[in-house]
Write a protein that holds these residues in place. Structure first.
Motif, short mmCIF file in Angstrom:
data_model
loop_
_atom_site.label_atom_id
_atom_site.label_comp_id
_atom_site.label_asym_id
_atom_site.label_seq_id
_atom_site.Cartn_x
_atom_site.Cartn_y
_atom_site.Cartn_z
N ALA A 14 2.99 10.81 -2.67
CA ALA A 14 3.73 9.57 -2.40
C ALA A 14 4.89 9.76 -1.44
O ALA A 14 5.56 10.80 -1.43
N GLN A 16 7.44 6.44 0.41
CA GLN A 16 7.50 5.05 0.83
C GLN A 16 7.54 4.91 2.35
O GLN A 16 7.31 3.84 2.88
N CYS A 132 -1.17 7.42 -2.59
CA CYS A 132 -0.45 6.15 -2.79
C CYS A 132 -0.28 5.39 -1.48
O CYS A 132 -0.24 5.98 -0.41
N SER A 135 4.29 2.15 0.40
CA SER A 135 5.26 1.12 0.02
C SER A 135 5.40 1.17 -1.49
O SER A 135 4.55 1.74 -2.17
N LEU A 136 6.45 0.56 -1.99
CA LEU A 136 6.63 0.53 -3.44
C LEU A 136 6.08 -0.80 -3.94
O LEU A 136 6.73 -1.83 -3.83
N ASN A 137 4.87 -0.78 -4.46
CA ASN A 137 4.28 -1.99 -5.01
C ASN A 137 3.59 -1.64 -6.32
O ASN A 137 3.73 -0.53 -6.82
N THR A 140 1.48 1.56 -6.25
CA THR A 140 2.27 2.80 -6.31
C THR A 140 2.82 3.01 -7.72
O THR A 140 2.80 4.14 -8.23
N VAL A 141 3.29 1.94 -8.34
CA VAL A 141 3.80 2.04 -9.71
C VAL A 141 2.70 2.55 -10.64
O VAL A 141 2.92 3.44 -11.46
N LEU A 167 12.85 7.02 -2.65
CA LEU A 167 11.72 7.41 -3.49
C LEU A 167 12.22 8.06 -4.78
O LEU A 167 11.68 7.82 -5.86
N THR A 170 13.14 5.45 -7.24
CA THR A 170 11.93 4.85 -7.83
C THR A 170 11.38 5.76 -8.92
O THR A 170 11.06 5.32 -10.03
#
Length: 268
Positions: A14, A16, A132, A135-137, A140-141, A167, A170
């Motif tokens: 991962a 972002q 991943c 982006s953080l969406n 990714t979660v 990151l 997050t």
């Protein structure tokens, strides 16, 4: 790997920030770990489907993908592929996955769907790698909630550390709220150019902040590494002698050594 490893280590690849070698790392690390005799599954969680294409699978021709899996329309084994060009198994993705992002919001257990899927088969594998989206969406979660650790590919450039701190926040939030076991597995320096003065500065900052979490292996800029995906092959299948292929084999070796050390420590 020792026989004590009954369950797969699940790693999210991962960052972002896009364009840092995330998919290149996912495909080539999967291929390199498989080359060393590990049983590996690669999960493509990016709607761009680059890991799927880089494994030699036509994303446009998929009958089923991770989309149907996440939304509960099918079973994992119906989606799982064994690409001809790779020694690992693949859960493929394409643009349909964009719809999953929207649909997941209204589904129960939306953050833990990938976790349930991967954990249901983790005794089959030594490693499960998740590519991943950049982006953080919700995709990714899902990956971070499913994972034991995060491998962070990054370039040694000016804005890299800024993206890294976002990151880290997050990862910290997910660790606190849903997945307390989540940790940073390692930071991988990609597209590495030791002649660049900025590289040396970022290198120093990385080791100052993260110490041994930074992999000793670096992935150089390499033409063969860049060419391989257009042939639908990991670099090790495209040109085994290339610097890129050799770097990812070295990374696989470093990861396995670290893993064995951790297992040995836990048994003392």
């Amino acid at each position: 790997m020792g026989e004590n490893q009954a369950e797969a280590k699940i790693l999210a690849i991962a960052n972002q920030k896009g364009g840092v070698g995330k998919t290149t790392t996912s495909v080539n690390l999967a291929a390199s770990l498989a080359e060393t005799g590990q049983r590996v599954m690669l999960v493509d969680m990016d709607p761009q489907g680059n890991s799927t294409m880089g494994s030699g699978v036509n994303k446009s021709g998929l009958a089923l993908s991770v989309y149907e899996l996440l939304t509960g329309r099918t079973e994992l084994d119906a989606v799982l592929l064994c690409p001809d060009q790779a020694q690992y198994e693949l859960l493929p993705a394409n643009g349909d996955l964009v719809a999953a992002e929207v649909e997941l919001i209204n589904l129960p257990q939306r953050e833990t769907r990938l976790r349930h899927l991967t954990h249901s088969v983790r005794r089959r594998y030594n490693f499960i790698l998740i590519d991943c989206p950049p982006s953080l969406n919700m995709l990714t979660v899902n990956a971070l909630v499913a994972a034991d650790g995060v491998v962070i590919p990054m370039q040694c450039e000016y804005y890299a550390l800024e993206g890294l701190s976002a990151l880290m926040e997050t990862i910290g939030a997910i660790k606190q709220q849903i997945n307390p076991e989540l940790r940073i597995e390692g930071i991988l320096r990609t597209m590495y150019d030791p002649r660049n003065k900025l590289t040396a500065e970022v290198n120093k900052q990385l080791f100052d902040h993260f110490g041994d979490t930074v992999y000793r292996t670096v992935v150089p800029r390499n033409v063969k590494l860049a060419e391989a995906p257009s042939f639908g092959k990991p670099a090790i299948s495209y040109d085994r002698q290339s610097r890129g292929a050799i770097a990812y084999l070295a990374l696989a070796g470093e990861m396995l050594r670290r893993h064995d050390q951790a297992v040995n420590l836990s048994q003392k």
